[in-house]
Design a protein around this motif. Structure first.
Motif, PDB file in Angstrom:
ATOM      1  N   LEU A 402       0.840  -1.216   0.000  1.00  0.00           N
ATOM      2  CA  LEU A 402       0.000   0.000   0.000  1.00  0.00           C
ATOM      3  C   LEU A 402       0.871   1.261   0.000  1.00  0.00           C
ATOM      4  O   LEU A 402       0.431   2.319  -0.446  1.00  0.00           O
ATOM      5  N   ASP A 403       2.131   1.140   0.496  1.00  0.00           N
ATOM      6  CA  ASP A 403       3.048   2.287   0.439  1.00  0.00           C
ATOM      7  C   ASP A 403       3.443   2.595  -1.007  1.00  0.00           C
ATOM      8  O   ASP A 403       3.894   3.698  -1.317  1.00  0.00           O
ATOM      9  N   MET A 404       3.317   1.600  -1.878  1.00  0.00           N
ATOM     10  CA  MET A 404       3.565   1.828  -3.310  1.00  0.00           C
ATOM     11  C   MET A 404       2.271   2.264  -3.997  1.00  0.00           C
ATOM     12  O   MET A 404       2.280   3.083  -4.914  1.00  0.00           O
ATOM     13  N   LEU A 405       1.148   1.695  -3.559  1.00  0.00           N
ATOM     14  CA  LEU A 405      -0.138   1.982  -4.218  1.00  0.00           C
ATOM     15  C   LEU A 405      -0.509   3.460  -4.126  1.00  0.00           C
ATOM     16  O   LEU A 405      -0.917   4.077  -5.121  1.00  0.00           O
ATOM     17  N   ILE A 406      -0.348   4.044  -2.928  1.00  0.00           N
ATOM     18  CA  ILE A 406      -0.828   5.421  -2.736  1.00  0.00           C
ATOM     19  C   ILE A 406      -0.095   6.418  -3.639  1.00  0.00           C
ATOM     20  O   ILE A 406      -0.736   7.214  -4.328  1.00  0.00           O
ATOM     21  N   PRO A 407       1.269   6.385  -3.713  1.00  0.00           N
ATOM     22  CA  PRO A 407       1.905   7.322  -4.653  1.00  0.00           C
ATOM     23  C   PRO A 407       1.498   7.071  -6.111  1.00  0.00           C
ATOM     24  O   PRO A 407       1.323   8.011  -6.878  1.00  0.00           O
ATOM     25  N   ILE A 408       1.316   5.796  -6.497  1.00  0.00           N
ATOM     26  CA  ILE A 408       0.913   5.518  -7.890  1.00  0.00           C
ATOM     27  C   ILE A 408      -0.447   6.151  -8.164  1.00  0.00           C
ATOM     28  O   ILE A 408      -0.649   6.818  -9.186  1.00  0.00           O
ATOM     29  N   LEU A 409      -1.394   5.976  -7.249  1.00  0.00           N
ATOM     30  CA  LEU A 409      -2.724   6.580  -7.435  1.00  0.00           C
ATOM     31  C   LEU A 409      -2.625   8.107  -7.436  1.00  0.00           C
ATOM     32  O   LEU A 409      -3.322   8.787  -8.190  1.00  0.00           O
ATOM     33  N   PHE A 410      -1.750   8.641  -6.594  1.00  0.00           N
ATOM     34  CA  PHE A 410      -1.548  10.096  -6.542  1.00  0.00           C
ATOM     35  C   PHE A 410      -1.071  10.614  -7.902  1.00  0.00           C
ATOM     36  O   PHE A 410      -1.599  11.583  -8.442  1.00  0.00           O
ATOM     37  N   TYR A 411      -0.053   9.938  -8.487  1.00  0.00           N
ATOM     38  CA  TYR A 411       0.483  10.385  -9.786  1.00  0.00           C
ATOM     39  C   TYR A 411      -0.554  10.224 -10.890  1.00  0.00           C
ATOM     40  O   TYR A 411      -0.667  11.071 -11.780  1.00  0.00           O
ATOM     41  N   LEU A 412      -1.326   9.138 -10.851  1.00  0.00           N
ATOM     42  CA  LEU A 412      -2.361   8.926 -11.874  1.00  0.00           C
ATOM     43  C   LEU A 412      -3.404  10.044 -11.815  1.00  0.00           C
ATOM     44  O   LEU A 412      -3.795  10.602 -12.839  1.00  0.00           O
ATOM     45  N   ASN A 413      -3.823  10.356 -10.603  1.00  0.00           N
ATOM     46  CA  ASN A 413      -4.833  11.403 -10.442  1.00  0.00           C
ATOM     47  C   ASN A 413      -4.282  12.759 -10.872  1.00  0.00           C
ATOM     48  O   ASN A 413      -4.953  13.542 -11.542  1.00  0.00           O
TER      49      ASN A 413
END
Length: 784
Positions: A402-413
């Motif tokens: 989840l520490d990887m998921l949140i930045p990925i979602l942040f960059y996508l958004n």
């Protein structure tokens, strides 16, 4: 004053080179030494004092002079590597040659006639460059690459000498064991050498030259033949480079150990130069470029066969790699074999720390340093997950994923409205597609989302799965036009995780139903030959959750009941020619158009899609391969193991409709088979021009309408709607909390069709994605 003089001498030498019509002899050291012996020119000076037009002029008008300049500069680097650069003067000469070659090489690569120059042996001169007699006739490129590798482990130049420094006791560079001089503690190396900013600067310069050597790929037209590997990379990552292992380890450790925040002193990045950051940026770029292998090649087969639990010593390594069919690229080989828990943890924590860095919020504006190389880090994470299955399982075995998921979602958004960041959207979605193929990813997403990252999304209380669905909805409903080819990837990710989602929030449930409503309007369904697939994906999400996670998902069940007309309209979708024409004339842009979106209230930080920077629309990003090309289907059997579902060869959707009297379980089974056919027939969501010749007809609509997997949802509505209506009438309810309470304690055991097998679409590498990644990686590096 001296520095100004040396710049003047250097500029004079450049002018002489461009004006001389006669070839200058290679033996004329007085002339050639002007370029590197006396001057102390910085990189910026070299780029300013050697203009592009003049390099091209020499290349066209006096090619032998340019050839001799390259040859002499490489010769000086080889000499420096052999002597170990004991004096300050020799180090300066090496740096000057490095800067000059970094400047000139791109102009060699841009001309097709010159590209082979570095790979040819220069008659009568080869002996000057050779260190050993048995190396007779090495191409110039190989001499250059070996010299750079040696110089990256040169005592008192790029590494700390272990001996007391004096000319008599200087380390013999040929005898040095570079494994003892790895640049940073981490994977396979415990001691952290003292920081030395001069060494960091020198390493950065040499890595820049190395990256320039590798950049020949940028000047070649993309080749569909994935077999054509970059010769510079192939040689550098082969057993010919005795420093391959320590260099790979040094680059990886420098990246994963880097902490941009340092001691956490506010604004420290404005007060001090951070030489380590430049080195880290070069290191991560070298890593992503060198970690290249042929999809499905002998190399990857050999990597699969290697047992990562037994890492050999350097001597065994040498012998093993020479075995027939052994992996050609040692960097890929080493990466695929990292297996110790502490090493995997070091890599994951390092990447997560750096990717989360731009998300850090403090009360003092701009007080912490924000790194800019997040795209390179995402590619490195992708390569790790793709090449090292132990790493992938390690990532998924705890909530660290989840520490990887949140930045990925942040960059996508953050990038969804910016057309020039299309590649970033793709890499983020590809990573999530790869992770979603594993059951553990879906399970981890049930962890509550408590972190508050600055994102322009509705406030909600829920899990990480809710966050993912809310952001995907935002990308689809308010991203730009060029994201359409990603819609099926986004929905495939949601399908893959849906059987494991224990409790969706009301916000996420409404977002899913909003997408279904938008995609199921007749105008949208009839306007492109692929649009109906999006509806199939969303219905599959609903079916998975109802069949496997009914108990906790009362919010979704309530949303389905509220929007029941959507399902009834789908079941009764008109397929006659008149209705199709009428629907197409309406062209009512519901939901998915930005202007009529249900979500059109402005939120803090949101902004409309902006046109891309000039030129970026024509960037040579390859087309994204279709979802059927980049995934293979697996069914989850009773005991939790995966069984691969073979692709059906039929290129066309079966026209036979499901018999009207077929039982629910039969039609579910038919649906599985038919969807395999539907997806193998699938191509990209086409542009308007390619669909101009195609038009919807009643046979086509009937062929897929009969296969819509509506049985489970219709049965749910049939059972629950009368019960909910009765409660409302009996109790005079207008409050939804009572209805939710009823649904929470309701059950459909024995009333629903037999659960269909869970179908997961796992990412699979192929030539198309390999080429997409290559063009994307070089695009990122070029723009940076």
């Amino acid at each position: 004053m001296g520095n100004a003089d040396s710049k003047l001498h250097f500029r004079k030498a450049v002018v002489q080179l461009t004006t001389k019509t006669q070839p200058v002899e290679a033996s004329d050291d007085v002339f050639w030494d002007q370029f590197w012996v006396d001057s102390s020119t910085t990189v910026q000076d070299v780029f300013a004092l050697v203009p592009a037009a003049e390099i091209r002029a020499v290349r066209e008008e006096s090619p032998s002079n340019l050839a001799t300049l390259c040859y002499k500069a490489v010769e000086r680097l080889v000499q420096g590597a052999d002597s170990g650069c004991p004096s300050e003067k020799e180090r300066q000469t090496v740096l000057n040659c490095t800067r000059l070659l970094t400047r000139i090489l791109p102009y060699i690569f841009e001309d097709a006639d010159w590209r082979g120059f570095f790979w040819s042996t220069i008659p009568g001169r080869a002996g000057h460059l050779d260190r050993d007699a048995d190396d007779e006739g090495r191409p110039l490129a190989e001499s250059l690459l070996l010299a750079i590798a040696d110089l990256l482990f040169c005592p008192d130049f790029t590494i700390q000498s272990h001996k007391k420094s004096s000319p008599d006791t200087a380390d013999d560079i040929r005898a040095i064991d570079s494994c003892e001089y790895i640049w940073e503690a981490g994977v396979g190396f415990a001691q952290a050498p003292p920081l030395n900013y001069v060494h960091d600067l020198n390493r950065t310069e040499l890595l820049k030259l190395l990256l320039t050597c590798f950049s020949e790929a940028m000047y070649l037209p993309p080749s569909a033949e994935n077999k054509v590997l970059n010769p510079w990379i192939s040689f550098f990552c082969s057993t010919d480079n005795r420093h391959a292992l320590p260099l790979f380890t040094s680059l990886l450790n420098v990246v994963c150990a880097y902490d941009p925040v340092g001691y956490g002193i506010p604004y420290n990045h404005l007060l001090f130069s951070d030489y380590r950051e430049q080195l880290v940026e070069q290191a991560v770029q070298i890593l992503i470029v060198t970690l290249e292998h042929e999809a499905g090649s002998a190399a990857s087969a050999a990597l699969q066969a290697l047992d990562p639990s037994t890492c050999p010593s350097a001597e065994e390594e040498e012998q093993e790699v020479h075995t027939p069919g052994g992996p050609d690229n040692l960097f890929v080989n080493y990466l695929s074999r990292i297996h110790r828990e502490e090493d995997l943890s070091f890599v994951l924590k390092g990447l997560a720390r750096l990717l989360n860095n731009p998300l850090i919020q403090t009360y003092l504006p701009r007080s912490t340093k924000k790194i800019q190389f997040h795209q390179e880090l995402l590619i490195l994470f992708w390569k790790f997950c793709d090449f090292n299955k132990k790493f992938l399982f390690f990532v998924l075995k705890s909530s660290d994923v989840l520490d990887m998921l949140i930045p990925i979602l942040f960059y996508l958004n953050d990038a969804r409205a910016d057309q020039s960041r299309l590649g970033l959207m793709h890499i983020g979605v590809f990573i999530l597609l790869l992770l979603s193929g594993e059951r553990n990813f879906g399970v981890r997403l049930n962890k509550p989302y408590a972190l508050r990252v600055p994102m322009d999304i509705p406030v909600f209380t829920g899990t990480h799965a809710d966050l993912l669905i809310v952001i995907f909805h935002k990308i689809i409903s308010s991203g730009h036009q060029r994201l359409q080819p990603l819609f099926d990837c986004l929905l495939t990710i949601i399908v893959n995780i849906s059987p494991y989602l224990k409790s969706l929030s009301m916000v996420a449930a409404n977002k899913l139903l909003h997408l279904l409503e938008a995609f199921s309007t007749p105008w949208f369904l009839f306007s492109s030959p692929q649009n109906h697939h999006l509806v199939f994906f969303l219905l599959e999400v609903c079916n998975n959750i109802i069949q496997y996670q009914f108990d906790g998902n009362f919010n979704l069940v309530y949303a389905i009941i509220r929007k029941r007309n959507v399902f009834h309209q789908l079941a009764n979708l008109p397929s006659d020619t008149t209705s199709i024409q009428r629907a197409l004339q309406k062209k009512k842009r519901t939901g998915i158009s930005r202007t009529n979106s249900v979500e059109n209230e402005s939120m803090e930080g949101s902004r409309p899609a902006v046109p891309a920077e000039p030129g970026t629309l024509k960037a040579s990003l390859e087309a994204t391969p279709g979802i059927d090309k980049i995934t293979e289907k697996s069914q989850v059997s009773q005991d939790g193991t995966m069984i691969t579902v073979p692709h059906l060869d039929s290129p066309h959707t079966s026209k036979s409709s499901i018999a009207a009297g077929a039982s629910d379980s039969e039609s579910e089974r038919d649906h599985e088979v038919n969807r395999t056919q539907l997806e193998s027939a699938r191509s990209r969501l086409s542009s308007v021009s390619s669909t101009a010749a195609w038009s919807a007809n009643s046979d086509w609509v009937s062929s897929w309408k009969a296969k819509l997997p509506l049985q489970t949802i219709m049965r749910l509505l049939q059972v629950l709607v009368p019960q909910v209506e009765k409660i409302c009438i009996d109790k005079g309810l207008t409050d939804e909390s009572e209805i939710l309470k009823f649904l929470q304690h309701g059950t459909l055991v024995g009333l629903l069709p037999v659960p269909h097998p869970i179908l997961i679409r796992k990412y699979q590498a192929n030539a198309g994605t390999a080429m997409w990644f290559r063009t994307y990686i070089w695009g990122v590096i070029y723009l940076r």
